[in-house]
Design a protein around this motif. Structure first.
Motif, PDB file in Angstrom:
ATOM      1  N   MET A  23       0.838  -1.202   0.000  1.00 54.98           N
ATOM      2  CA  MET A  23       0.000   0.000   0.000  1.00 54.98           C
ATOM      3  C   MET A  23       0.875   1.254   0.000  1.00 54.98           C
ATOM      4  SD  MET A  23      -2.811   1.082   2.873  1.00 54.98           S
ATOM      5  CE  MET A  23      -3.765   2.603   2.749  1.00 54.98           C
ATOM      6  N   ALA A  26       2.054   1.877  -3.435  1.00 54.93           N
ATOM      7  CA  ALA A  26       0.982   2.398  -4.280  1.00 54.93           C
ATOM      8  C   ALA A  26       0.781   3.896  -4.072  1.00 54.93           C
ATOM      9  CB  ALA A  26      -0.324   1.656  -3.991  1.00 54.93           C
ATOM     10  N   GLY A 288       4.829  -6.225  -5.426  1.00 52.09           N
ATOM     11  CA  GLY A 288       3.936  -5.111  -5.668  1.00 52.09           C
ATOM     12  C   GLY A 288       3.464  -4.993  -7.098  1.00 52.09           C
ATOM     13  N   SER A 293      -3.383  -1.866  -5.495  1.00 54.09           N
ATOM     14  CA  SER A 293      -3.553  -1.132  -4.238  1.00 54.09           C
ATOM     15  C   SER A 293      -4.924  -1.419  -3.622  1.00 54.09           C
ATOM     16  CB  SER A 293      -3.396   0.370  -4.483  1.00 54.09           C
ATOM     17  OG  SER A 293      -4.329   0.831  -5.432  1.00 54.09           O
TER      18      SER A 293
END
Length: 358
Positions: A23, A26, A288, A293
């Protein structure tokens, strides 16, 4: 075999922190410099025998991402918030603030943060419908069955990410500054939005450091509570101050299962060093690329609605200060934590001086 139990507890907390680290990416935060926050905090905990570790915290990330429009604003908010928290930690005024405002107002602010997280989660789901709503559904089902946040975050993030990859063929290209293994100075800025964000982040951390820190201390079974809140606040603020100038993500107080390990100090240090290694060798940004996200939306929703909101609302609504706490809750949810606390303070102290009351 204490070391094995310590290691397993550390790995469990690392697994809980990885989706929140994703997160952070993101939101545009650089990963490599954030590793030094974990190294610094592990060194402090080792020197002082502190049981409360630091890690990525969904609440602070969500708040910072919501109040800052770009990386420079977000890092400036973190820097400002860390300066405020450093002053609070050095002067030892953390618990005094709570004593002055009262548990009702502080709990009302934290309950409002719970609603904020739910709103952010719904916003994520609206933007990325498949990933977001599947994450919310999986998180709700998992939490209803297990009442365990670790399983909730793992199932919702993994399940919704797999759906995004295989159904929508999701693959993100992260910005170069997020994945670069180097340091890039991020010049702070000053604006009304940054000041408001810094004050809001500081207010959130005041509540989180006290509640999360003391809950972690309770998990050790040691009495009196072994967590030094001033040391925790100073450690967190210095760690954030350094990495924010390099575009790094904030690391804050968390409720850490390492406290229930046979050697809670060792387990907490293990957790932070494992996380530092993951950031240093680039595993997090490789993951990632395949984790949207919005996959964190389910965890944020459950964290806000099923964990933070009910517990803090119950505390806020006790006693004669319930009305002020309720207004604090609503203002926090609609605006931000700083506005919520200031509203609560005005209602509690200023209005009675004017002969008014709530």
């Amino acid at each position: 075999m204490h070391w094995l139990a310590d290691l397993l507890a550390a790995i469990g907390v690392v697994l809980n922190g990885i989706p929140q680290g994703i997160m952070a990416m993101a939101l545009g935060f650089a990963i490599f410099p954030t590793m030094f926050s974990f190294i610094f905090a592990s060194a402090v905990n080792g020197v002082f025998g502190a049981v409360a570790p630091l890690s990525f915290q969904a609440e602070s990330l969500a708040l910072t991402g919501n109040l800052g429009r770009n990386l420079r604003e977000r890092t400036s908010i973190i820097l400002g918030g860390s300066v405020i928290m450093l002053l609070i930690g050095i002067t030892g005024t953390l618990t005094k603030i709570v004593d002055i405002l009262g548990n009702n107002i502080m709990a009302g602010m934290m309950a409002g943060v719970g609603i904020m997280l739910a709103k952010i989660a719904v916003g994520m789901a609206k933007q990325e419908r498949l990933t977001g709503w599947m994450s919310v559904a999986l998180a709700a089902a998992t939490y209803l069955m297990t009442k365990d946040l670790v399983w909730t975050i793992v199932v919702s993030v993994v399940g919704s990410s797999l759906a995004a990859v295989f159904i929508e063929h999701y693959r993100a290209e992260l910005p170069e500054h997020v994945t670069a293994r180097r340091f890039v100075f991020t010049k702070p800025m000053l604006s009304v939005r940054v000041v408001r964000g810094a004050l809001s982040l500081a207010c959130l951390n005041i509540g989180a450091n006290i509640s999360y820190g003391l809950i972690t201390g309770q998990m050790t079974g040691i009495k009196p509570n072994p967590v030094n809140l001033n040391l925790l606040t100073i450690t967190q603020s210095i760690a954030d101050m350094g990495t924010s100038l390099l575009g790094g993500a904030p690391v804050e107080a968390i409720i850490s299962a390492t406290a229930s390990a046979p050697e809670p100090v060792v387990a907490g240090i293990m957790m932070m060093l494992i996380m530092a290694v993951i950031l240093a060798i680039g595993w997090l940004h490789k993951l990632g690329k395949y984790v949207p996200s919005a996959s964190i939306a389910g965890f944020l929703f459950i964290l806000g609605t099923a964990v933070i909101f009910p517990e803090n609302t119950a505390t806020a609504m006790q006693g004669s200060g319930a009305t002020v706490a309720a207004i604090t809750l609503v203002v926090t949810a609609v605006a931000d934590p700083f506005a919520g606390l200031m509203t609560g303070a005005v209602l509690k102290f200023v209005l009675p001086l004017l002969g008014l009351g709530v």
